[in-house]
Design an enzyme around this catalytic site. Structure first.
Site, PDB file in Angstrom:
ATOM      1  N   GLU A   1     -18.510  15.917  -4.768  1.00  0.00           N
ATOM      2  CA  GLU A   1     -17.186  15.322  -4.572  1.00  0.00           C
ATOM      3  C   GLU A   1     -17.092  13.952  -5.238  1.00  0.00           C
ATOM      4  OE1 GLU A   1     -16.128  17.151  -0.147  1.00  0.00           O
ATOM      5  OE2 GLU A   1     -17.222  15.290  -0.283  1.00  0.00           O
TER       6      GLU A   1
ATOM      7  N   ASP B   1     -10.670  25.888  -0.185  1.00  0.00           N
ATOM      8  CA  ASP B   1     -10.676  27.237   0.385  1.00  0.00           C
ATOM      9  C   ASP B   1      -9.537  27.332   1.394  1.00  0.00           C
ATOM     10  OD1 ASP B   1     -13.179  25.585   1.780  1.00  0.00           O
ATOM     11  OD2 ASP B   1     -11.856  26.540   3.220  1.00  0.00           O
TER      12      ASP B   1
HETATM   13  N1  SAH Z   1     -21.940  25.559   1.895  1.00  0.00           N
HETATM   14  C1  SAH Z   1     -21.452  24.253   1.599  1.00  0.00           C
HETATM   15  C2  SAH Z   1     -21.255  23.569   2.887  1.00  0.00           C
HETATM   16  C3  SAH Z   1     -20.205  22.584   2.788  1.00  0.00           C
HETATM   17  S1  SAH Z   1     -19.657  22.163   4.367  1.00  0.00           S
HETATM   18  C4  SAH Z   1     -22.361  23.562   0.621  1.00  0.00           C
HETATM   19  O1  SAH Z   1     -22.659  24.183  -0.350  1.00  0.00           O
HETATM   20  O2  SAH Z   1     -22.766  22.402   0.781  1.00  0.00           O
HETATM   21  C5  SAH Z   1     -18.072  21.855   4.011  1.00  0.00           C
HETATM   22  C6  SAH Z   1     -17.727  20.475   3.518  1.00  0.00           C
HETATM   23  O3  SAH Z   1     -16.475  20.583   2.915  1.00  0.00           O
HETATM   24  C7  SAH Z   1     -17.568  19.485   4.652  1.00  0.00           C
HETATM   25  O4  SAH Z   1     -17.898  18.194   4.199  1.00  0.00           O
HETATM   26  C8  SAH Z   1     -16.086  19.612   5.020  1.00  0.00           C
HETATM   27  O5  SAH Z   1     -15.490  18.359   5.255  1.00  0.00           O
HETATM   28  C9  SAH Z   1     -15.424  20.294   3.824  1.00  0.00           C
HETATM   29  N2  SAH Z   1     -14.766  21.592   4.055  1.00  0.00           N
HETATM   30  C10 SAH Z   1     -14.264  22.351   3.046  1.00  0.00           C
HETATM   31  N3  SAH Z   1     -13.750  23.497   3.530  1.00  0.00           N
HETATM   32  C11 SAH Z   1     -13.930  23.493   4.874  1.00  0.00           C
HETATM   33  C12 SAH Z   1     -13.639  24.431   5.907  1.00  0.00           C
HETATM   34  N4  SAH Z   1     -13.074  25.608   5.643  1.00  0.00           N
HETATM   35  N5  SAH Z   1     -13.980  24.097   7.186  1.00  0.00           N
HETATM   36  C13 SAH Z   1     -14.572  22.912   7.447  1.00  0.00           C
HETATM   37  N6  SAH Z   1     -14.891  21.999   6.490  1.00  0.00           N
HETATM   38  C14 SAH Z   1     -14.573  22.260   5.211  1.00  0.00           C
END
Ligand code: SAH
Length: 254
Positions: free
Chosen positions: A15, A220
């Site tokens: 990010e 997403d």
């Molecule tokens: N699998 C991911 C995990 C990211 S966690 C990775 O590869 O690192 C998700 C991060 O994006 C968090 O910092 C959150 O703030 C944001 N985010 C994006 N989509 C989200 C969702 N559907 N629910 C909760 N957080 C989300």
């Protein structure tokens, strides 16, 4: 360097990659298990930091930015899942206010209320949010050139981004099923997006009286497809959007 020191926070490295590359005369300070990078961005005195994922990580980092690094205001840029009907992947959501959707101390306090504050919704700073909204309109508004190449737009099925402004909700949960996002929509119908840090930043900023603003690119739809190409999306799209947004904010008219 000019202006009061601005702390710029993101949760995950992709990010913030573009901002880190643009930072000038930087030096890094390790504190509380985080790397704080101090320097200048388009002439403004800034501190960049990755807070990590989740509310506790965000709260701890926000406190350090204010107390240890003397930040007078904060900006969060990152990604989120879409909840609002017309909020699509690739759109940008600016927070007017934030709420912790997983905070529930009933029957002692109403659902979502942060104990002893009398509040469940924490407002972002009005002036800073207005400036961020104006920056987003200038970068993503009608007639602005696309920041993303045609092939990438096609790969992610991206439309021209739209800028939304309203409630963003946070919790220690990656929302990735239709059932969970439906439940959030039902209980918080005005929530535009869901993420995992913003409301924690808002609560700490409220305690210290520190103004902040927050922008999220939709990665997403917080449903059963939420995991698909998440990493690729933040790498190619969200980092470019964050960079352009912060540049437009710090250098209006650029
Ligand atoms: N699998 C991911 C995990 C990211 S966690 C990775 O590869 O690192 C998700 C991060 O994006 C968090 O910092 C959150 O703030 C944001 N985010 C994006 N989509 C989200 C969702 N559907 N629910 C909760 N957080 C989300």
């Amino acid at each position: 360097m000019t202006g009061p020191r601005l702390g710029i926070v993101s949760a995950i490295a992709q990010e913030q990659r573009g901002l880190l590359d643009a930072l000038q005369s930087s030096r890094s300070v390790r504190h509380g298990n985080r790397d704080y990078t101090l320097g200048a961005l388009w002439g403004r005195d800034v501190v960049l930091v990755l807070c990590g994922i989740g509310k506790v990580a965000a709260a701890a980092t926000t406190t350090s930015l204010i107390v240890e690094f003397g930040c007078a205001s904060l900006l969060f840029t990152g990604v989120a899942g879409g909840l609002g009907e017309d909020v699509r992947v690739g759109d940008v959501v600016i927070a007017d206010s934030l709420l912790q959707h997983d905070l529930d101390a009933r029957p002692l306090y109403p659902q979502y209320e942060v104990p002893d504050t009398g509040k469940s919704r924490f407002a972002a700073d009005a002036a800073q949010t207005q400036a961020l909204h104006a920056a987003a309109q200038s970068v993503f508004g009608a007639g602005s050139p696309s920041l993303i190449g045609a092939a990438t737009r096609q790969a992610f099925g991206l439309h021209a981004p739209r800028v939304h402004r309203g409630l963003i909700v946070s919790g220690d949960q990656f929302i990735s099923t239709r059932a969970d996002s439906d439940a959030l929509r039902l209980s918080l119908p005005d929530a535009l997006a869901v993420e995992m840090e913003g409301a924690a930043v808002a609560q700490v900023c409220h305690d210290y009286g520190t103004p902040f603003a927050l922008a999220r690119t939709l990665s997403d739809r917080a449903d059963d497809s939420a995991h698909i190409d998440f990493g690729q999306f933040i790498h190619t799209v969200a980092s470019a959007y964050s960079l352009a947004l912060v540049q437009a904010l710090l250098m209006p008219g650029s």
